[in-house]
Design an enzyme around this catalytic site. Structure first.
Site, PDB file in Angstrom:
ATOM      1  N   SER A   1      -3.862  -4.177   1.969  1.00  0.00           N
ATOM      2  CA  SER A   1      -2.639  -3.372   1.934  1.00  0.00           C
ATOM      3  C   SER A   1      -2.385  -2.860   0.524  1.00  0.00           C
ATOM      4  CB  SER A   1      -1.480  -4.269   2.381  1.00  0.00           C
ATOM      5  OG  SER A   1      -0.251  -3.676   2.083  1.00  0.00           O
TER       6      SER A   1
ATOM      7  N   TYR B   1       3.687 -12.660   2.121  1.00  0.00           N
ATOM      8  CA  TYR B   1       2.777 -11.777   2.870  1.00  0.00           C
ATOM      9  C   TYR B   1       1.814 -11.070   1.915  1.00  0.00           C
ATOM     10  CZ  TYR B   1       0.965  -7.586   5.041  1.00  0.00           C
ATOM     11  OH  TYR B   1       0.103  -6.597   5.460  1.00  0.00           O
TER      12      TYR B   1
ATOM     13  N   LYS C   1      -2.574 -11.273   1.204  1.00  0.00           N
ATOM     14  CA  LYS C   1      -3.578 -10.198   1.112  1.00  0.00           C
ATOM     15  C   LYS C   1      -4.375 -10.332  -0.185  1.00  0.00           C
ATOM     16  CE  LYS C   1      -2.692  -8.360   5.060  1.00  0.00           C
ATOM     17  NZ  LYS C   1      -3.614  -8.620   6.170  1.00  0.00           N
TER      18      LYS C   1
HETATM   19  P1  NAD Z   1       0.089  -6.002  14.594  1.00  0.00           P
HETATM   20  O1  NAD Z   1       1.016  -7.160  14.470  1.00  0.00           O
HETATM   21  O2  NAD Z   1       0.457  -4.885  15.494  1.00  0.00           O
HETATM   22  O3  NAD Z   1      -1.362  -6.521  15.024  1.00  0.00           O
HETATM   23  C1  NAD Z   1      -1.854  -7.781  14.651  1.00  0.00           C
HETATM   24  C2  NAD Z   1      -2.447  -8.416  15.900  1.00  0.00           C
HETATM   25  O4  NAD Z   1      -2.991  -9.666  15.532  1.00  0.00           O
HETATM   26  C3  NAD Z   1      -1.415  -8.675  17.007  1.00  0.00           C
HETATM   27  O5  NAD Z   1      -1.914  -8.201  18.227  1.00  0.00           O
HETATM   28  C4  NAD Z   1      -1.257 -10.192  17.014  1.00  0.00           C
HETATM   29  O6  NAD Z   1      -0.960 -10.670  18.303  1.00  0.00           O
HETATM   30  C5  NAD Z   1      -2.622 -10.640  16.509  1.00  0.00           C
HETATM   31  N1  NAD Z   1      -2.660 -11.932  15.822  1.00  0.00           N
HETATM   32  C6  NAD Z   1      -1.922 -12.344  14.753  1.00  0.00           C
HETATM   33  N2  NAD Z   1      -2.289 -13.578  14.391  1.00  0.00           N
HETATM   34  C7  NAD Z   1      -3.278 -13.957  15.239  1.00  0.00           C
HETATM   35  C8  NAD Z   1      -4.075 -15.121  15.364  1.00  0.00           C
HETATM   36  N3  NAD Z   1      -3.925 -16.181  14.559  1.00  0.00           N
HETATM   37  N4  NAD Z   1      -5.008 -15.160  16.345  1.00  0.00           N
HETATM   38  C9  NAD Z   1      -5.184 -14.112  17.177  1.00  0.00           C
HETATM   39  N5  NAD Z   1      -4.463 -12.984  17.106  1.00  0.00           N
HETATM   40  C10 NAD Z   1      -3.519 -12.915  16.141  1.00  0.00           C
HETATM   41  O7  NAD Z   1      -0.183  -5.474  13.098  1.00  0.00           O
HETATM   42  P2  NAD Z   1      -0.875  -4.134  12.608  1.00  0.00           P
HETATM   43  O8  NAD Z   1       0.193  -3.238  12.090  1.00  0.00           O
HETATM   44  O9  NAD Z   1      -1.842  -3.642  13.605  1.00  0.00           O
HETATM   45  O10 NAD Z   1      -1.638  -4.692  11.343  1.00  0.00           O
HETATM   46  C11 NAD Z   1      -2.994  -5.103  11.421  1.00  0.00           C
HETATM   47  C12 NAD Z   1      -3.427  -5.617  10.062  1.00  0.00           C
HETATM   48  O11 NAD Z   1      -3.213  -4.605   9.081  1.00  0.00           O
HETATM   49  C13 NAD Z   1      -2.670  -6.845   9.572  1.00  0.00           C
HETATM   50  O12 NAD Z   1      -3.579  -7.679   8.891  1.00  0.00           O
HETATM   51  C14 NAD Z   1      -1.667  -6.270   8.606  1.00  0.00           C
HETATM   52  O13 NAD Z   1      -1.289  -7.190   7.622  1.00  0.00           O
HETATM   53  C15 NAD Z   1      -2.458  -5.125   8.012  1.00  0.00           C
HETATM   54  N6  NAD Z   1      -1.629  -4.051   7.464  1.00  0.00           N
HETATM   55  C16 NAD Z   1      -0.687  -3.448   8.264  1.00  0.00           C
HETATM   56  C17 NAD Z   1       0.093  -2.437   7.739  1.00  0.00           C
HETATM   57  C18 NAD Z   1       1.169  -1.790   8.569  1.00  0.00           C
HETATM   58  O14 NAD Z   1       2.070  -1.188   7.987  1.00  0.00           O
HETATM   59  N7  NAD Z   1       1.109  -1.850   9.885  1.00  0.00           N
HETATM   60  C19 NAD Z   1      -0.082  -2.017   6.413  1.00  0.00           C
HETATM   61  C20 NAD Z   1      -1.059  -2.638   5.643  1.00  0.00           C
HETATM   62  C21 NAD Z   1      -1.836  -3.665   6.181  1.00  0.00           C
HETATM   63  C1  WQD Z   2       9.083   3.016   3.860  1.00  0.00           C
HETATM   64  C2  WQD Z   2      10.211   3.670   3.095  1.00  0.00           C
HETATM   65  C3  WQD Z   2      12.060   2.217   2.576  1.00  0.00           C
HETATM   66  C4  WQD Z   2      13.453   1.634   6.653  1.00  0.00           C
HETATM   67  C5  WQD Z   2       5.701  -1.903   4.204  1.00  0.00           C
HETATM   68  C6  WQD Z   2       5.114  -3.127   3.551  1.00  0.00           C
HETATM   69  C7  WQD Z   2       3.722  -2.839   3.085  1.00  0.00           C
HETATM   70  C8  WQD Z   2       2.878  -2.287   4.227  1.00  0.00           C
HETATM   71  C9  WQD Z   2       3.537  -1.131   4.870  1.00  0.00           C
HETATM   72  C10 WQD Z   2       1.799  -4.129   5.298  1.00  0.00           C
HETATM   73  C11 WQD Z   2      10.770   2.777   1.981  1.00  0.00           C
HETATM   74  C12 WQD Z   2      12.490   3.349   3.497  1.00  0.00           C
HETATM   75  C13 WQD Z   2      12.736   2.042   5.552  1.00  0.00           C
HETATM   76  C14 WQD Z   2      14.778   2.094   6.821  1.00  0.00           C
HETATM   77  C15 WQD Z   2      14.550   3.384   4.806  1.00  0.00           C
HETATM   78  N1  WQD Z   2       2.699  -3.260   5.254  1.00  0.00           N
HETATM   79  N2  WQD Z   2      13.265   2.908   4.644  1.00  0.00           N
HETATM   80  N3  WQD Z   2      15.271   2.963   5.881  1.00  0.00           N
HETATM   81  O1  WQD Z   2       8.163  -0.880   2.565  1.00  0.00           O
HETATM   82  O2  WQD Z   2       6.666   1.120   2.121  1.00  0.00           O
HETATM   83  O3  WQD Z   2       5.747  -0.862   3.245  1.00  0.00           O
HETATM   84  O4  WQD Z   2       4.872  -1.479   5.272  1.00  0.00           O
HETATM   85  O5  WQD Z   2       0.941  -4.387   4.498  1.00  0.00           O
HETATM   86  O6  WQD Z   2       3.208  -4.031   2.606  1.00  0.00           O
HETATM   87  O7  WQD Z   2       5.938  -3.484   2.449  1.00  0.00           O
HETATM   88  O8  WQD Z   2       7.301   0.561   4.478  1.00  0.00           O
HETATM   89  O9  WQD Z   2       8.273   1.595   6.466  1.00  0.00           O
HETATM   90  O10 WQD Z   2       9.402  -0.444   5.469  1.00  0.00           O
HETATM   91  O11 WQD Z   2       9.505   1.714   4.259  1.00  0.00           O
HETATM   92  O12 WQD Z   2      15.044   4.158   3.983  1.00  0.00           O
HETATM   93  O13 WQD Z   2      15.485   1.730   7.768  1.00  0.00           O
HETATM   94  O14 WQD Z   2      11.297   3.891   3.987  1.00  0.00           O
HETATM   95  O15 WQD Z   2      13.047   1.981   1.598  1.00  0.00           O
HETATM   96  O16 WQD Z   2      11.065   3.611   0.914  1.00  0.00           O
HETATM   97  P1  WQD Z   2       7.054  -0.024   2.989  1.00  0.00           P
HETATM   98  P2  WQD Z   2       8.639   0.813   5.275  1.00  0.00           P
END
Ligand code: NAD
Ligand code: WQD
Length: 339
Positions: A126, A151, A155
């Site tokens: 991330s 969290y 990572k």
């Molecule tokens: P998500 O929660 O939709 O998907 C994660 C999946 O993993 C879910 O289906 C959950 O049931 C499964 N899971 C969690 N722990 C498990 C375990 N121990 N065993 C089996 N299954 C398990 O999340 P996502 O948004 O698809 O994110 C996927 C990956 O990307 C995560 O590692 C997350 O940290 C990373 N990521 C997400 C974002 C984002 O904004 N969505 C941003 C950066 C990184």
């Molecule tokens: C985006 C922008 C908020 C909600 C997060 C995690 C990051 C990654 C992606 C996993 C920001 C603004 C939000 C609301 C708002 N995930 N906002 N009103 O914080 O950039 O990133 O998700 O790895 O680690 O921190 O994403 O979608 O929460 O926010 O104004 O009700 O929207 O302040 O500027 P963020 P977000």
């Protein structure tokens, strides 16, 4: 025969979209998920989109004997490891659960991969590893900063664990993809994001407000040092992000004892207020929003340098923020009001 690829967390938001792209490129995805943050109905959506029955192992990635069985039965060529808990705020309340799930699942996976000489790993990292960056856009050489949440720390530690495992030169080739802000849904509206409860992320909050599930969106601050005063992020369409994983698998085919981290973003910053305006324009929906105070922990602005992903993965985004907002809205309208 098609190469099997284990997709941990393959029923989740990004994983499910990646399963579609893997099938499109001739791989055989094997989903491993315990459905702690997803629904089984995702499998129906995947079947409708791809016309294929997808192999599912329901279970927990932290369970070693379960993972050994999955590897024995599927003999995977590689793994894409999505499974993790991902809510930044919740991780502050439940650090042990986050460290346990996110780190033990990775350790078990690496151990079982080693036992089975499975040497290809794509890991979900991330942009959170960069914290509040001093330089923009952030390149992969931008120093990472001490994580502000458990969290984010999982990572950073995960990246270190993979790096150190590769350094033992036992053949593992791995890439950490550092995602920026994934948004949107599959254009079919058959799969998308399923946030449980009140969403923390901007775009689900926007679509739920437009759908009448939430009364009002609060824009967290308009007094930042940015052109319109609101935060800037790099919003990437989840379908583009999914395709980057397939490109990374192909890139790793020729790699052994190799590790790298690669940004996955669009290279373009978009402000919160621009998201609101674009959403209103594309959907014709008037969004009820107000300006509120800053949210603690938010970085002012961050967007990716995409030079490396272009050069090494031969990948770049094809879709725009507008496409993603349209797809997110179409997806929202398919959802039954649950909470
Ligand atoms: P998500 O929660 O939709 O998907 C994660 C999946 O993993 C879910 O289906 C959950 O049931 C499964 N899971 C969690 N722990 C498990 C375990 N121990 N065993 C089996 N299954 C398990 O999340 P996502 O948004 O698809 O994110 C996927 C990956 O990307 C995560 O590692 C997350 O940290 C990373 N990521 C997400 C974002 C984002 O904004 N969505 C941003 C950066 C990184
Ligand atoms: C985006 C922008 C908020 C909600 C997060 C995690 C990051 C990654 C992606 C996993 C920001 C603004 C939000 C609301 C708002 N995930 N906002 N009103 O914080 O950039 O990133 O998700 O790895 O680690 O921190 O994403 O979608 O929460 O926010 O104004 O009700 O929207 O302040 O500027 P963020 P977000």
């Amino acid at each position: 025969m098609a190469d099997s690829i284990i997709v941990t967390g393959g029923a989740g938001y990004i994983g499910s979209h990646t399963v579609v792209e893997l099938l499109a490129e001739g791989y055989k995805p094997v989903i491993v998920d315990n459905f702690c943050n997803s629904e089984k109905s995702v499998l129906n959506g995947l079947k409708k989109i791809t016309g294929k029955e997808i192999t599912l192992y329901e279970g927990d990635c932290t369970n070693k004997s379960f993972m050994q069985r999955v590897f024995e039965e599927t003999n995977p060529k590689g793994v894409i490891h999505f499974a993790a808990y991902k809510a930044v705020g919740e991780s502050v309340e439940k650090p042990l659960e986050y460290y346990h799930n996110n780190l033990v699942s990775l350790l078990v996976l690496l151990e079982v991969m080693k036992e089975h000489t499975c040497n290809t790993l794509v890991f979900s990292s991330s942009c959170t590893v960069y914290g509040n960056p001093d330089e923009l856009p952030v390149t992969e050489e931008t120093p990472t900063q001490k994580a502000v949440s458990p969290y984010g720390n999982t990572k950073q530690i995960s990246e270190d664990i993979i790096h150190d495992t590769v350094a033992t030169k036992t053949g593992l080739g791995a890439v950490s993809l550092r995602y920026f802000n994934p948004i949107g849904a599959h254009p079919s509206s058959l799969i998308g994001e399923l946030p449980i409860g009140v969403p923390n992320n901007l775009v689900p909050f926007v679509t739920q407000t437009a759908a009448g599930w939430r009364e009002q969106l609060t824009v967290f601050g308009n007094d930042y040092n940015t052109p319109d005063g609101s935060n800037i992020r790099d919003y990437i369409h989840v379908v583009d992000l999914a395709k980057a994983h397939v490109k990374t698998l192909k890139y790793l085919e020729s790699k052994s004892s190799f590790y790298d981290a690669i940004n996955v973003g669009t290279g373009k910053g978009t402000s919160v207020l621009e998201v609101v305006t674009s959403f209103e324009k594309i959907t014709g929906q008037k969004l009820n929003y107000k300006i509120g105070p800053r949210r603690s922990g938010d970085v002012e602005q961050i967007y990716a340098s995409v030079d490396k992903s272009k050069q090494v993965l031969n990948w770049e985004t094809e879709l725009t923020v507008e496409d993603a907002l349209r797809d997110a809205w179409n997806w929202q309208q398919t959802l039954p009001k649950a909470n």
